[in-house]
Design an enzyme around this catalytic site. Structure first.
Site, PDB file in Angstrom:
ATOM      1  N   SER A  81      13.544  -7.745  34.081  1.00  0.00           N
ATOM      2  CA  SER A  81      13.245  -8.752  35.105  1.00  0.00           C
ATOM      3  C   SER A  81      11.740  -8.884  35.274  1.00  0.00           C
ATOM      4  O   SER A  81      11.052  -9.248  34.327  1.00  0.00           O
ATOM      5  CB  SER A  81      13.937  -8.381  36.432  1.00  0.00           C
ATOM      6  OG  SER A  81      13.778  -9.409  37.379  1.00  0.00           O
ATOM      7  N   HIS A  97      15.964 -12.035  34.046  1.00  0.00           N
ATOM      8  CA  HIS A  97      16.185 -12.810  35.263  1.00  0.00           C
ATOM      9  C   HIS A  97      15.218 -13.987  35.320  1.00  0.00           C
ATOM     10  O   HIS A  97      14.015 -13.809  35.507  1.00  0.00           O
ATOM     11  CB  HIS A  97      15.978 -11.935  36.505  1.00  0.00           C
ATOM     12  CG  HIS A  97      16.994 -10.848  36.640  1.00  0.00           C
ATOM     13  ND1 HIS A  97      16.755  -9.678  37.311  1.00  0.00           N
ATOM     14  CD2 HIS A  97      18.265 -10.750  36.176  1.00  0.00           C
ATOM     15  CE1 HIS A  97      17.834  -8.911  37.276  1.00  0.00           C
ATOM     16  NE2 HIS A  97      18.765  -9.542  36.592  1.00  0.00           N
TER      17      HIS A  97
END
Length: 366
Positions: free
Chosen positions: A184, A211
């Site tokens: 992420s 993400h």
């Protein structure tokens, strides 16, 4: 808690106002100044010395990308959080900014009132600033030097690197036939450094959940494909798993593995299933399907990022015989996603970013 000085940089007075109002409602921050273009921003950075800059990507005279490039030559430069338009051009430039070391980014709302947009930006910035402050405190702690003559505690190594462990591949009857990666905050920069180190002859597919919202993952795949010896693409529904190909989960959607029509091959299924851990795509969602379809034949990698997405999926993969590689705390942009897998003992290998590609290879090739 020491206040975090922030410089707001945007070429429109409306967004300088919106961002400023959002930041004023976040505890522990202080707006030390504003700038309407990159040249003014660099001048103010040198005099005001902010810890963080919110930086518009597309500006006249000097773009956000050019500011980031200039910051690399400034000692103790602030970190940047980019503000991007939700367009293909904006996503391409955002990926470049993240690869240049920007801490994170948020999208500029494209509709709504000033008050509504302020609420959206505050909600997006608050967790990013909190994560940055935690990492800042950690960097400060490891950077401290003991006073002369002070008694230093004996270092405690809880999770040693692979160099002090038995070769993991020999502990399994089979080698890995697939690699799953969850990542992420700090991901584009970390992937741009790690993935070019992977051999073009691994002969396994690699699936990545980063993400990101829609459009940005397409830009990420395009950028990585230009840097890597493996083929990198944004995954599409129905894609068969092909060796030496990296599949990036599409932003805003979920990605999993399903059995092919012949019952032996494996394909990718892209869905609109609900978010998990407030994430879509979700690492847990992907890792569960790998655990189901590649028992004892998978490698899981958990890397830099906020939150804990991936931990439950790693538990299932580990239970089904996967080898788990985690990025160490010191090399993470944000030590969130690897934290629980490491501290709970799920991780078989804990290594810095520059060793992850080597450890992936060890699980695939004897």
């Amino acid at each position: 808690m020491e206040r975090l000085g922030i410089l707001v940089v945007d070429d429109t007075i409306v967004y300088r106002k919106i961002i400023g109002d959002a930041l004023k409602e976040i505890p522990g921050v202080e707006i030390v100044g504003t700038a309407h273009n990159g040249k003014v921003a660099l001048s103010k950075i040198k005099t005001l010395k902010p810890g963080l800059v919110t930086l518009d990507i597309e500006m006249p005279e000097m773009s956000g990308i050019e500011v980031l490039e200039a910051l690399q030559a400034i000692p103790d430069a602030p970190v940047a959080v980019m503000l991007s338009t939700l367009t293909h051009r904006g996503s391409d430039m955002t990926i470049k900014a993240l690869e240049l070391g920007a801490f994170d980014f948020i999208g500029k709302p494209d509709s709504g009132t000033m008050a509504e947009n302020m609420v959206k930006i505050r909600a997006a910035l608050a967790p990013i600033i909190a994560a940055f402050r935690r990492q800042q405190q950690f960097r400060s702690m490891i950077g401290k030097r003991p006073a002369p003559g002070a008694v230093q505690p004996r270092p405690k190594t809880v999770f040693p690197e692979i160099s002090s462990r038995a070769p993991l591949a020999r502990n399994r009857a089979t080698l890995s036939e697939i690699v799953g990666i969850g990542i992420s905050t700090g991901g584009p920069n970390a992937l741009a450094r790690m993935m070019p180190m992977l051999s073009p002859d691994l002969n396994v597919p690699i699936l990545v959940v980063q993400h990101m919202p829609p459009m940005f993952t397409q830009s990420l795949a395009k950028s990585l494909n230009a840097k890597c010896r493996l083929t990198v693409k944004e995954a599409a529904n129905g894609d068969p798993l092909v060796p030496n190909t990296v599949y990036i989960a599409p932003g805003g959607r979920q990605m999993k593995i399903i059995a092919g029509p012949d019952g032996k091959s494996r394909n990718i299924r892209i869905t609109d299933d609900p978010p998990e851990n407030s994430c879509r795509p979700s690492v847990d969602y992907l890792f569960r399907s790998i655990a189901e379809h590649y028992v004892g034949r998978a490698t899981a990698v958990i890397m830099t990022g906020m939150g804990s997405d991936g931990t439950r999926g790693l538990g299932l993969m580990k239970k089904n015989g996967a080898i788990v590689i985690a990025q160490n705390k010191e090399s993470c942009t944000v030590y969130g996603m690897p934290k629980e897998p490491i501290e709970s003992g799920l991780a078989d290998v804990v290594v810095p970013l520059d060793k992850i590609a080597h450890e992936i290879t060890r699980t695939i090739i004897r």
